[in-house]
Structure formats: C-alpha cells, structure tokens
Write an enzyme that holds these catalytic residues in place. Structure first.
Site, PDB file in Angstrom:
ATOM      1  CE  LYS A  69      -4.398   1.241   0.315  1.00 53.77           C
ATOM      2  NZ  LYS A  69      -5.590   0.507  -0.151  1.00 53.77           N
ATOM      3  CG  ASP A 119      -7.298   3.375  -0.886  1.00 53.39           C
ATOM      4  OD1 ASP A 119      -7.805   2.242  -0.813  1.00 53.39           O
ATOM      5  OD2 ASP A 119      -7.336   4.178   0.071  1.00 53.39           O
TER       6      ASP A 119
HETATM    7  P1  NDP Z   1     -12.849   7.861  -2.928  1.00 58.62           P
HETATM    8  O1  NDP Z   1     -11.792   8.864  -2.728  1.00 58.62           O
HETATM    9  O2  NDP Z   1     -13.378   7.633  -4.288  1.00 58.62           O
HETATM   10  O3  NDP Z   1     -14.092   8.168  -1.980  1.00 58.62           O
HETATM   11  C1  NDP Z   1     -13.946   8.249  -0.593  1.00 58.62           C
HETATM   12  C2  NDP Z   1     -15.257   8.684   0.014  1.00 58.62           C
HETATM   13  O4  NDP Z   1     -15.152   8.601   1.419  1.00 58.62           O
HETATM   14  C3  NDP Z   1     -15.604  10.119  -0.319  1.00 58.62           C
HETATM   15  O5  NDP Z   1     -16.995  10.268  -0.326  1.00 58.62           O
HETATM   16  C4  NDP Z   1     -14.953  10.861   0.846  1.00 58.62           C
HETATM   17  O6  NDP Z   1     -15.555  12.106   1.104  1.00 58.62           O
HETATM   18  C5  NDP Z   1     -15.204   9.915   1.984  1.00 58.62           C
HETATM   19  N1  NDP Z   1     -14.132  10.051   2.975  1.00 58.62           N
HETATM   20  C6  NDP Z   1     -12.804   9.914   2.763  1.00 58.62           C
HETATM   21  N2  NDP Z   1     -12.114  10.138   3.887  1.00 58.62           N
HETATM   22  C7  NDP Z   1     -13.026  10.446   4.813  1.00 58.62           C
HETATM   23  C8  NDP Z   1     -12.928  10.767   6.176  1.00 58.62           C
HETATM   24  N3  NDP Z   1     -11.744  10.844   6.810  1.00 58.62           N
HETATM   25  N4  NDP Z   1     -14.104  10.995   6.843  1.00 58.62           N
HETATM   26  C9  NDP Z   1     -15.301  10.920   6.201  1.00 58.62           C
HETATM   27  N5  NDP Z   1     -15.431  10.612   4.898  1.00 58.62           N
HETATM   28  C10 NDP Z   1     -14.326  10.392   4.227  1.00 58.62           C
HETATM   29  O7  NDP Z   1     -12.260   6.502  -2.310  1.00 58.62           O
HETATM   30  P2  NDP Z   1     -12.763   5.005  -2.549  1.00 58.62           P
HETATM   31  O8  NDP Z   1     -14.241   4.977  -2.757  1.00 58.62           O
HETATM   32  O9  NDP Z   1     -11.882   4.398  -3.560  1.00 58.62           O
HETATM   33  O10 NDP Z   1     -12.400   4.332  -1.158  1.00 58.62           O
HETATM   34  C11 NDP Z   1     -13.320   4.229  -0.081  1.00 58.62           C
HETATM   35  C12 NDP Z   1     -12.887   3.141   0.867  1.00 58.62           C
HETATM   36  O11 NDP Z   1     -12.850   1.889   0.177  1.00 58.62           O
HETATM   37  C13 NDP Z   1     -11.484   3.292   1.489  1.00 58.62           C
HETATM   38  O12 NDP Z   1     -11.489   2.723   2.772  1.00 58.62           O
HETATM   39  C14 NDP Z   1     -10.620   2.459   0.566  1.00 58.62           C
HETATM   40  O13 NDP Z   1      -9.440   2.027   1.216  1.00 58.62           O
HETATM   41  C15 NDP Z   1     -11.566   1.294   0.302  1.00 58.62           C
HETATM   42  N6  NDP Z   1     -11.288   0.489  -0.872  1.00 58.62           N
HETATM   43  C16 NDP Z   1     -11.181   1.053  -2.110  1.00 58.62           C
HETATM   44  C17 NDP Z   1     -10.973   0.259  -3.206  1.00 58.62           C
HETATM   45  C18 NDP Z   1     -10.924   0.804  -4.583  1.00 58.62           C
HETATM   46  O14 NDP Z   1     -10.829   0.004  -5.520  1.00 58.62           O
HETATM   47  N7  NDP Z   1     -11.009   2.086  -4.810  1.00 58.62           N
HETATM   48  C19 NDP Z   1     -10.795  -1.191  -3.074  1.00 58.62           C
HETATM   49  C20 NDP Z   1     -11.012  -1.697  -1.743  1.00 58.62           C
HETATM   50  C21 NDP Z   1     -11.229  -0.858  -0.691  1.00 58.62           C
HETATM   51  P3  NDP Z   1     -14.914  13.454   0.538  1.00 58.62           P
HETATM   52  O15 NDP Z   1     -15.378  13.565  -0.875  1.00 58.62           O
HETATM   53  O16 NDP Z   1     -15.442  14.515   1.412  1.00 58.62           O
HETATM   54  O17 NDP Z   1     -13.440  13.290   0.635  1.00 58.62           O
HETATM   55  O1  2IT Z   2      -7.854  -1.461  -0.747  1.00 58.17           O
HETATM   56  C1  2IT Z   2      -7.798  -1.970  -1.882  1.00 58.17           C
HETATM   57  O2  2IT Z   2      -7.953  -3.182  -2.049  1.00 58.17           O
HETATM   58  C2  2IT Z   2      -7.578  -1.085  -3.022  1.00 58.17           C
HETATM   59  N1  2IT Z   2      -7.485   0.138  -2.841  1.00 58.17           N
HETATM   60  C3  2IT Z   2      -7.432  -1.659  -4.403  1.00 58.17           C
HETATM   61  C4  2IT Z   2      -6.020  -2.128  -4.641  1.00 58.17           C
HETATM   62  C5  2IT Z   2      -5.709  -2.597  -6.035  1.00 58.17           C
HETATM   63  O3  2IT Z   2      -4.535  -2.935  -6.237  1.00 58.17           O
HETATM   64  O4  2IT Z   2      -6.579  -2.645  -6.903  1.00 58.17           O
END
Ligand code: NDP
Ligand code: 2IT
Length: 450
Positions: free
Chosen positions: A129, A169
């Site tokens: 990561k 992420d």
């Molecule tokens: P994005 O940046 O696309 O979206 C994040 C969302 O969460 C936004 O709505 C953001 O709001 C909100 N957010 C972020 N930080 C905070 C905080 N500290 N407090 C409150 N709200 C917050 O990220 P993802 O959708 O990609 O990721 C979301 C979660 O999923 C994370 O935990 C990530 O690690 C996990 N994840 C992501 C994957 C991926 O493929 N993208 C895969 C597996 C897990 P704002 O717009 O205000 O920042």
């Molecule tokens: O938390 C996660 O699994 C991710 N942000 C996706 C990682 C990836 O390599 O697609």
C-alpha cells in the site's frame, strides 16, 4: 477477545515496541493474531519456523519527499510512502491513498490487511500500500498533475510489473492513475503493466471502476443467502460517495434494494424515495466531474435531507449497512442504533470502517458481519484480472470480467465460511477471512524457505 497463547502475547509486545506510534497498525495486527490463534495452536511449526515473526514485519517500507509547485508558483513538500508488506504469493499489490490524514501508520495497517485480502482473491498477488498526505481537494488539475508526476519521479524505482503494482484508493481514481502512468512510462521508456485502474484505451480493464462496489454487493447477497434472504426489497444505508460507494449503490439498486443514503466528509444525504439510477448519474457527475459536495444532492432532489456533520447510521432505519468511506466511521453507538433499528447485515466496502467494539457488538447480536478484506476484495481481484489481460495483450468484454468478479466473490465467501466453520464459528466472517487469508501466505512462506 484477548490473546491467550504465550508466544502470540510476546510477539504482540515486540510489535508494540517496534511500532510505538502506529495505533491503527497495532489494532489491526492484534485483531488478526486473535483470529488466527487457533491455527497457531494447532500448528507448532508456524512458531518454530518464525512465520509469525516475519508476517508482522513489512518486508520493506519506503518513505520519500515529494515537492511540487502550486498555480501561484509556491513550493510545497509532502511525504510519500510505499509499504511492501508481503510478497510470498505474488508481487506486492495495493492502492495509493492521497489524503491529508495519511501517515506511515495508515499505509502500514492497510498494507498488512492487503496481504490477507489479496490471498483471499485466489489470484497470485502479495500485499502493499502507498500514498501521501497530499490533499487533492480544492487543487486545480495542473496541481494534481504536478503532484502525481513528482510522486512517481521517486516511486518508479520501487515498483515494476513483476515487483509492485499500485492502483487507486481514496483520492486516487482514473485521472490520477493516468497522470502517474504517463510519468512512469516516460521515465522508464517501457509500456509496463505497472499500475491498475488504467483507462480502457491504455490497458485498463472493463468493470475495474465498478469492481469494489459491485463485489461488495455480490458478497452481501451471498451472506444474506445463507439465511434464505436476498437483497431485493431491502433498505440499504451506504456511507461515502466516492468510487466504492457509487458502484455499491448502483448494484444494490439493480438487485432491487432501496438505497437511502450517501455521504462525504462533510455530511450525509437521506433520500426516503431511494437513490435511483438516474439520481446516481447526478452523483457521478457531481463527484467525479464537478468534484462537488454531497449536500448539492438535497438541492437537486428536495425530498432528500442533508445532515451536516453526520454519518448515515443513526439517521434512518435500514436492513443492510454498507460502510464505503474510510476507517473507523462506524462506532459502538452507531452499531447499537443499527441493531435497535432491526439491521440484519453489515458488509464493509471500505477498509476497517467498523471499530472493533462496534464489530463485537454487531456480531454479538447475531447480525451478519463481513470485514472489508473479504467483501471489498473485488477491486483488487479485478486489478489482478487487468494484469492478466495486459499479460496476454487482450481485453475481455464487460460480461466476461463481471462474471469472473462475481465468481471470485462467491469463492471468497465460500472460503471464508469454510474456514470459520472448520474452527467452530460458521458465522464469524472475521475469523474465517483472517484464517483463510493467512494460511495460504504462511504455507507459501514455508514452501519458499524462511
Ligand atoms: P474515494 O476517494 O473515491 O471516496 C472516498 C469517500 O469517502 C468520499 O466520499 C470521501 O468524502 C469519503 N471520505 C474519505 N475520507 C473520509 C474521512 N476521513 N471521513 C469521512 N469521509 C471520508 O475513495 P474510494 O471509494 O476508492 O475508497 C473508499 C474506501 O474503500 C477506502 O477505505 C478504501 O481504502 C476502500 N477500498 C477502495 C478500493 C478501490 O478500488 N477504490 C478497493 C477496496 C477498498 P470526501 O469527498 O469529502 O473526501
Ligand atoms: O484497498 C484496496 O484493495 C484497493 N485500494 C485496491 C487495490 C488494487 O490494487 O486494486
């Protein structure tokens, strides 16, 4: 639950002494060690061969300076990180997070979780990561480009198509992956499959943007099926409005559920009529193109209410909760409200969104609960499928990738339940995911020689 095994108690003390400031990493390691304790007790060679000692120490931690200039010409300095946790079953793989809250602790805990998650996907990928405390919010496109190019100027020497393959992420989506890939390609002069989440014109996979959210909902359906239930007709609360939240909402709605909420770091919208496909198009345009705030939804759809500073869990009753924003966003009070309101399942789309006391409360009250390392693994799994397509220099169509994703989620669910059942707690998805993920990594570490 507390550790009972003397060796694991000692090991945890060593981890605490080595990582005194890494609170989230310590919480995560302890919780995994608690889950795998029965495996360690049954297999003394894990202790004799030092597998656990290696497992809790990242193979490599890289920390570097990133400088960039803003539109006014002012110089800024951020910190960049890449933690390469474990490469037993494949090259390091995991996302990059850009958020002001990112520290070495954040990246270390996420890399540790990623090793177990990637093991569950059935694909040959190790855990890593990375990220930076750079805040993309409010930055111009040129400033984001400047940051990404300078971040890659240092990161490139630590990654590679068979070494370490980052992806998106929080704060890193298709736009940022493009800027990072463009810079990598320019530095090394080679069109390598070194990042995933790429655009479809330049090596990306169909369904990768959708994969984490879709996969989470496929997993929730599998969980509900174990109790003869299904998603159709269920009221669903979702937090976040980014990549994972958007596509979890899309798939849940497609399967006949009513999605009542989405949120961002400023507040939550509750729509009693449900967030339809058409309303979701508004959200996608709002968040992905205009980069606006979720409060604007309530202005566009007046029957919806906006709650400043609130998370979704206490604002409406639901059957299913899908936390899809960030870590520690569902606490014990939230868990109590969910239970009191008749919620039957909590399925994590984010990484560690539920605090440990909330998790224990939810499990203790008989709800279905899935940890992110199982239910959000569809994202990294589809990243693995992107790497496969890059390797054969072919693109699979949408239904082919979606079917593979769906099959992988079914198989993660089955492996998780099988491991939990083997150790006498069939509904304990936390224990099942940790054990199933750990065993494959541990067996491989032994095969490869400690
Ligand atoms: P994005 O940046 O696309 O979206 C994040 C969302 O969460 C936004 O709505 C953001 O709001 C909100 N957010 C972020 N930080 C905070 C905080 N500290 N407090 C409150 N709200 C917050 O990220 P993802 O959708 O990609 O990721 C979301 C979660 O999923 C994370 O935990 C990530 O690690 C996990 N994840 C992501 C994957 C991926 O493929 N993208 C895969 C597996 C897990 P704002 O717009 O205000 O920042
Ligand atoms: O938390 C996660 O699994 C991710 N942000 C996706 C990682 C990836 O390599 O697609």
């Amino acid at each position: 639950m507390a550790l009972k095994n003397a060796y694991l108690i000692d090991l945890m003390k060593t981890v605490e002494a080595r990582n005194p400031n890494d609170k989230q990493f310590l919480i995560t390691v302890r919780s995994v060690l608690e889950s795998i304790e029965p495996v360690v007790e049954a297999r003394p060679e894990l202790i004799e061969k030092g597998v656990l000692d290696l497992f809790v120490e990242p193979e490599r931690i890289v920390k570097f300076r990133v400088s960039w200039t803003d539109d006014a010409g002012k110089v800024h300095v951020n910190r960049g990180y890449r933690v390469q946790s474990n490469s037993a079953i494949g090259p390091y793989k995991g996302g990059l997070r850009l958020h002001p809250s990112v520290t070495e602790d954040t990246v270390k805990f996420l890399a540790f979780e990623q090793t177990l998650k990637n093991s569950l996907t059935t694909l040959p990928i190790g855990g890593g990561k990375g990220g930076s405390d750079f805040d993309p919010k409010g930055k111009s496109e040129r400033e984001v480009l400047a940051f990404c190019q300078n971040f890659m100027r240092e990161l490139y020497r630590h990654i590679g198509a068979s070494t370490d393959i980052p992806a998106g992420d929080i704060g890193v989506g298709g736009r940022e992956i493009g800027f990072l890939f463009g810079q990598y390609k320019k530095i090394v002069n080679s069109y390598d499959s070194v990042l995933t989440g790429k655009g479809v014109n330049w090596g990306g996979s169909l369904i990768r943007p959708e994969a984490t959210g879709y996969g989470c909902v496929y997993f929730a359906s599998e969980m509900l099926n174990t109790r003869g239930n299904e998603l159709a007709g269920k009221r669903v609360l979702i937090s976040g409005s980014g990549n994972v939240a958007q596509y979890a909402a899309e798939k849940a709605t497609q399967l006949g559920a009513k999605v009542l909420s989405l949120s961002d770091s400023n507040g939550t919208i509750i729509d009693p009529d449900g967030i339809s496909a058409e309303k979701l198009s508004f959200i996608k345009e709002l968040k992905n193109v205009r980069r606006g705030r979720i409060r604007e939804y309530a202005a566009a759809y007046p029957r919806a209410e906006y709650h400043e500073g609130k998370r979704p869990w206490q604002l409406a009753a639901c059957d299913v909760a899908l936390p899809c924003a960030t870590q520690n966003e569902l606490d014990l009070d939230d868990a109590k409200t969910l239970v009191a309101n008749g919620c039957i399942a909590v399925c994590e789309g984010a990484n560690m969104p539920t605090t440990l006391d909330a998790t224990a409360y939810i499990q203790g009250h008989g709800l279905l609960f899935s940890p992110g390392k199982a239910s959000n693994a569809g994202g990294v799994a589809t990243s693995g499928l992107e790497m496969s397509q890059n390797a054969i220099r072919l693109n699979w169509n949408q239904s082919e990738v979606d079917k593979r994703l769906h099959d992988i989620m079914i198989s993660i669910h089955a492996a998780t339940r099988a491991a939990a059942t083997e150790f006498g707690e069939p509904d304990n998805y936390v224990m099942g995911a940790n054990i199933a993920g750990f065993r494959k990594v541990a067996d491989t570490m032994i095969d490869l020689g400690i």
